[in-house]
Design a protein around this motif. Structure first.
Motif, PDB file in Angstrom:
ATOM      1  N   LYS A 115       3.132  14.714 -13.405  1.00  0.00           N
ATOM      2  CA  LYS A 115       2.199  15.452 -14.292  1.00  0.00           C
ATOM      3  C   LYS A 115       2.380  16.827 -13.729  1.00  0.00           C
ATOM      4  O   LYS A 115       2.429  17.861 -14.741  1.00  0.00           O
ATOM      5  CB  LYS A 115       0.809  15.145 -13.731  1.00  0.00           C
ATOM      6  CG  LYS A 115       0.364  13.638 -14.227  1.00  0.00           C
ATOM      7  CD  LYS A 115      -0.885  13.296 -13.897  1.00  0.00           C
ATOM      8  CE  LYS A 115      -1.253  11.901 -14.533  1.00  0.00           C
ATOM      9  NZ  LYS A 115      -2.757  11.440 -14.049  1.00  0.00           N
ATOM     10  N   GLU A 133       0.752  -1.211   0.158  1.00  0.00           N
ATOM     11  CA  GLU A 133       0.150   0.108  -0.052  1.00  0.00           C
ATOM     12  C   GLU A 133       0.956   1.366   0.059  1.00  0.00           C
ATOM     13  O   GLU A 133       0.479   2.388  -0.773  1.00  0.00           O
ATOM     14  CB  GLU A 133      -1.001  -0.086   1.318  1.00  0.00           C
ATOM     15  CG  GLU A 133      -1.747   1.090   1.500  1.00  0.00           C
ATOM     16  CD  GLU A 133      -3.043   1.143   0.131  1.00  0.00           C
ATOM     17  OE1 GLU A 133      -3.360   2.177  -0.366  1.00  0.00           O
ATOM     18  OE2 GLU A 133      -3.041  -0.021  -0.262  1.00  0.00           O
ATOM     19  N   LYS A 134       1.923   1.325   0.721  1.00  0.00           N
ATOM     20  CA  LYS A 134       2.749   2.394   0.915  1.00  0.00           C
ATOM     21  C   LYS A 134       3.485   2.730  -0.460  1.00  0.00           C
ATOM     22  O   LYS A 134       3.544   3.827  -0.949  1.00  0.00           O
ATOM     23  CB  LYS A 134       3.957   2.100   1.814  1.00  0.00           C
ATOM     24  CG  LYS A 134       3.622   2.418   3.252  1.00  0.00           C
ATOM     25  CD  LYS A 134       4.455   2.080   4.196  1.00  0.00           C
ATOM     26  CE  LYS A 134       3.851   2.130   5.582  1.00  0.00           C
ATOM     27  NZ  LYS A 134       5.146   1.937   6.613  1.00  0.00           N
ATOM     28  N   GLU A 150       3.932   5.475  -5.740  1.00  0.00           N
ATOM     29  CA  GLU A 150       3.685   5.279  -7.318  1.00  0.00           C
ATOM     30  C   GLU A 150       2.627   6.479  -7.620  1.00  0.00           C
ATOM     31  O   GLU A 150       2.915   7.354  -8.533  1.00  0.00           O
ATOM     32  CB  GLU A 150       3.231   4.089  -7.787  1.00  0.00           C
ATOM     33  CG  GLU A 150       4.244   3.045  -7.877  1.00  0.00           C
ATOM     34  CD  GLU A 150       5.439   3.497  -8.653  1.00  0.00           C
ATOM     35  OE1 GLU A 150       5.130   3.983  -9.775  1.00  0.00           O
ATOM     36  OE2 GLU A 150       6.712   3.311  -8.344  1.00  0.00           O
ATOM     37  N   ILE A 151       1.648   6.596  -6.752  1.00  0.00           N
ATOM     38  CA  ILE A 151       0.641   7.787  -7.035  1.00  0.00           C
ATOM     39  C   ILE A 151       1.350   9.029  -6.879  1.00  0.00           C
ATOM     40  O   ILE A 151       1.034   9.750  -7.810  1.00  0.00           O
ATOM     41  CB  ILE A 151      -0.527   7.336  -6.181  1.00  0.00           C
ATOM     42  CG1 ILE A 151      -1.352   6.188  -6.548  1.00  0.00           C
ATOM     43  CG2 ILE A 151      -1.637   8.686  -6.476  1.00  0.00           C
ATOM     44  CD1 ILE A 151      -2.214   5.651  -5.465  1.00  0.00           C
ATOM     45  N   SER A 152       1.988   9.273  -5.838  1.00  0.00           N
ATOM     46  CA  SER A 152       2.552  10.596  -5.557  1.00  0.00           C
ATOM     47  C   SER A 152       3.648  10.838  -6.814  1.00  0.00           C
ATOM     48  O   SER A 152       3.571  11.885  -7.064  1.00  0.00           O
ATOM     49  CB  SER A 152       3.392  10.436  -4.239  1.00  0.00           C
ATOM     50  OG  SER A 152       2.352  10.352  -3.250  1.00  0.00           O
ATOM     51  N   LYS A 153       4.331   9.765  -7.260  1.00  0.00           N
ATOM     52  CA  LYS A 153       5.329   9.872  -8.170  1.00  0.00           C
ATOM     53  C   LYS A 153       4.627  10.463  -9.525  1.00  0.00           C
ATOM     54  O   LYS A 153       5.058  11.498 -10.342  1.00  0.00           O
ATOM     55  CB  LYS A 153       6.093   8.656  -8.447  1.00  0.00           C
ATOM     56  CG  LYS A 153       7.025   8.779  -9.527  1.00  0.00           C
ATOM     57  CD  LYS A 153       7.939   7.348  -9.626  1.00  0.00           C
ATOM     58  CE  LYS A 153       8.759   7.321 -10.721  1.00  0.00           C
ATOM     59  NZ  LYS A 153       9.529   6.098 -10.847  1.00  0.00           N
ATOM     60  N   THR A 154       3.361   9.785  -9.846  1.00  0.00           N
ATOM     61  CA  THR A 154       2.580  10.049 -11.101  1.00  0.00           C
ATOM     62  C   THR A 154       2.207  11.504 -10.819  1.00  0.00           C
ATOM     63  O   THR A 154       2.315  12.189 -11.953  1.00  0.00           O
ATOM     64  CB  THR A 154       1.578   9.294 -11.172  1.00  0.00           C
ATOM     65  OG1 THR A 154       1.998   7.844 -11.362  1.00  0.00           O
ATOM     66  CG2 THR A 154       0.719   9.257 -12.371  1.00  0.00           C
ATOM     67  N   HIS A 155       1.805  11.770  -9.853  1.00  0.00           N
ATOM     68  CA  HIS A 155       1.161  13.185  -9.465  1.00  0.00           C
ATOM     69  C   HIS A 155       2.429  14.167  -9.748  1.00  0.00           C
ATOM     70  O   HIS A 155       2.086  15.210 -10.595  1.00  0.00           O
ATOM     71  CB  HIS A 155       0.529  13.482  -8.277  1.00  0.00           C
ATOM     72  CG  HIS A 155       0.295  14.928  -7.694  1.00  0.00           C
ATOM     73  ND1 HIS A 155      -0.779  15.242  -8.311  1.00  0.00           N
ATOM     74  CD2 HIS A 155       0.801  15.774  -6.960  1.00  0.00           C
ATOM     75  CE1 HIS A 155      -0.803  16.419  -7.689  1.00  0.00           C
ATOM     76  NE2 HIS A 155       0.338  16.804  -7.021  1.00  0.00           N
ATOM     77  N   SER A 181       2.098   1.887  -3.441  1.00  0.00           N
ATOM     78  CA  SER A 181       1.313   2.307  -4.358  1.00  0.00           C
ATOM     79  C   SER A 181       0.978   3.654  -4.020  1.00  0.00           C
ATOM     80  O   SER A 181       0.636   4.225  -5.067  1.00  0.00           O
ATOM     81  CB  SER A 181      -0.064   1.312  -4.451  1.00  0.00           C
ATOM     82  OG  SER A 181      -0.579   1.675  -2.911  1.00  0.00           O
ATOM     83  N   ILE A 182       1.105   4.102  -2.838  1.00  0.00           N
ATOM     84  CA  ILE A 182       0.773   5.614  -2.533  1.00  0.00           C
ATOM     85  C   ILE A 182       2.236   6.300  -3.233  1.00  0.00           C
ATOM     86  O   ILE A 182       1.769   7.688  -3.676  1.00  0.00           O
ATOM     87  CB  ILE A 182       0.811   5.850  -1.180  1.00  0.00           C
ATOM     88  CG1 ILE A 182      -0.442   5.216  -0.529  1.00  0.00           C
ATOM     89  CG2 ILE A 182       0.849   7.229  -0.786  1.00  0.00           C
ATOM     90  CD1 ILE A 182      -0.738   5.337   0.885  1.00  0.00           C
TER      91      ILE A 182
END
Length: 140
Positions: free
Chosen positions: A94, A80-81, A86-91, A83-84
């Motif tokens: 962008k 979960e950490k 990865e989401i932050s990295k993607t954010h 994935s968070i």
């Protein structure tokens, strides 16, 4: 010792299409009474020892199962950490792209303003030169 057996059969008098429509399986359960000489020789004490061994094995496996469940839970938290992250990295990627585009726009605007200012500066020098070369109205 008793053993249970199951047998199935289809009625041969019914046609294949009727069997397909009904899709009913006829079942018969039979009980077979079978005494095994080796099993009948166990005493209550032997059975208790075997049961005790099985219980000890159960306890060990239960502890191992609990530790594995905790390990799974820890790994899911780590997942979960990540994935968070990865989401932050993607954010951030962008947002970085947006900032790069904005920076490019500001560079173009800066170049345009610089060229406009240089044109204005040249115009001011030309205007001052024209004013300096004119004769004064009172000068005759």
């Amino acid at each position: 010792m008793k053993k249970a057996m199951m047998a199935t059969w289809n009625g041969s008098e019914e046609s294949f299409e009727e069997e397909k429509e009904k899709e009913v399986a006829n079942m018969c359960f039979m009980v077979i009474n079978e005494l095994d000489e080796a099993n009948s020789n166990f005493s209550d004490e032997d059975m208790h020892d075997v049961f005790q061994e099985l219980y000890e094995d159960f306890e060990k496996l239960s502890l191992k199962n609990n530790s594995l469940k905790r390990k799974i839970q820890e790994l899911e938290e780590v997942k979960e950490k990540f994935s968070i992250v990865e989401i932050s990295k993607t954010h951030f990627e962008k947002e970085n792209e947006i900032l790069r585009n904005e920076n490019e726009i500001l560079k173009q605007k800066n170049e345009w303003l610089t060229s406009s200012l240089s044109i204005f500066s040249c115009g001011q020098k030309s205007f001052e030169m024209i004013l300096g070369s004119q004769k004064c109205v009172f000068d005759k």
